[in-house]
Design a protein around this motif. Structure first.
Motif, PDB file in Angstrom:
ATOM      1  N   SER A  57       2.653  -3.343  -8.765  1.00 26.42           N
ATOM      2  CA  SER A  57       1.386  -2.873  -9.329  1.00 26.42           C
ATOM      3  C   SER A  57       0.305  -2.877  -8.264  1.00 26.42           C
ATOM      4  N   THR A  58      -0.534  -1.862  -8.327  1.00 28.29           N
ATOM      5  CA  THR A  58      -1.694  -1.791  -7.441  1.00 28.29           C
ATOM      6  C   THR A  58      -2.916  -1.411  -8.258  1.00 28.29           C
ATOM      7  N   ALA A  59      -4.076  -1.681  -7.715  1.00 28.75           N
ATOM      8  CA  ALA A  59      -5.335  -1.309  -8.359  1.00 28.75           C
ATOM      9  C   ALA A  59      -6.352  -0.977  -7.281  1.00 28.75           C
ATOM     10  N   TYR A  60      -7.257  -0.064  -7.613  1.00 31.63           N
ATOM     11  CA  TYR A  60      -8.255   0.384  -6.652  1.00 31.63           C
ATOM     12  C   TYR A  60      -9.621   0.477  -7.317  1.00 31.63           C
ATOM     13  N   LYS A  65     -10.517   5.186  -4.591  1.00 31.12           N
ATOM     14  CA  LYS A  65      -9.306   5.747  -5.175  1.00 31.12           C
ATOM     15  C   LYS A  65      -9.038   7.131  -4.614  1.00 31.12           C
ATOM     16  N   VAL A 104      -3.026  -7.926 -11.432  1.00 34.63           N
ATOM     17  CA  VAL A 104      -3.821  -6.962 -10.686  1.00 34.63           C
ATOM     18  C   VAL A 104      -4.727  -6.219 -11.647  1.00 34.63           C
ATOM     19  N   THR A 105      -5.985  -6.129 -11.318  1.00 37.87           N
ATOM     20  CA  THR A 105      -6.919  -5.365 -12.126  1.00 37.87           C
ATOM     21  C   THR A 105      -7.972  -4.758 -11.219  1.00 37.87           C
ATOM     22  N   ALA A 106      -8.457  -3.579 -11.615  1.00 42.69           N
ATOM     23  CA  ALA A 106      -9.475  -2.907 -10.814  1.00 42.69           C
ATOM     24  C   ALA A 106     -10.832  -3.564 -10.974  1.00 42.69           C
ATOM     25  N   SER A 108     -12.131  -6.815 -10.454  1.00 35.48           N
ATOM     26  CA  SER A 108     -11.828  -8.110  -9.869  1.00 35.48           C
ATOM     27  C   SER A 108     -13.057  -8.689  -9.189  1.00 35.48           C
TER      28      SER A 108
END
Length: 126
Positions: A57-60, A65, A104-106, A108
């Motif tokens: 998982s990734t977040a931006y 983005k 993971v959360t955008a 943060s």
């Protein structure tokens, strides 16, 4: 001792690219969620991107983005931030951070992460 160590900062022209690296010293990426934050002069430290301890998982942040990509190499125990199409608003000190397991959360906060590197500066020239 858990210590992320950043490298790769420098000066790049607007529209150019730069890749930051974060070597995980004293811990294994497979058990740490890792993130990049940045701090511009006079501003609070803000979230840029994160990758989960599983790597799945990734977040931006919305501001990066489509331009920035976070990745990792487990064999090298290193996390990367590929920055493309750099804009005048991107210059900052970029920090690598980690937290044991986690999600993971955008959205943060720096308070969500326990371990921090010293930062590497990025300058964008016009």
């Amino acid at each position: 001792q858990v210590q992320p160590v950043e490298s790769g900062g420098g000066v790049v022209q607007a529209g150019g690219s730069l890749r930051l690296s974060c070597a995980a010293s004293g811990f294994a990426l497979i058990t740490y969620t890792m993130a990049w934050f940045r701090q511009r002069p006079g501003k609070e430290r803000e979230f840029v991107a994160a990758i989960s301890y599983s790597g799945g998982s990734t977040a931006y942040a919305d501001s990066v983005k489509g331009r920035f990509t976070i990745s990792r190499d487990v064999a090298k125990n290193t996390v990367y931030l590929q920055m493309n199409s750099l804009k005048p608003e991107d210059p900052a000190v970029y920090y690598c951070s980690g937290k044991l397991l986690g999600t993971v959360t955008a959205i943060s906060s720096p308070n969500d992460y326990n371990y921090w590197g010293q930062g590497t500066p990025v300058t964008v020239s016009s």
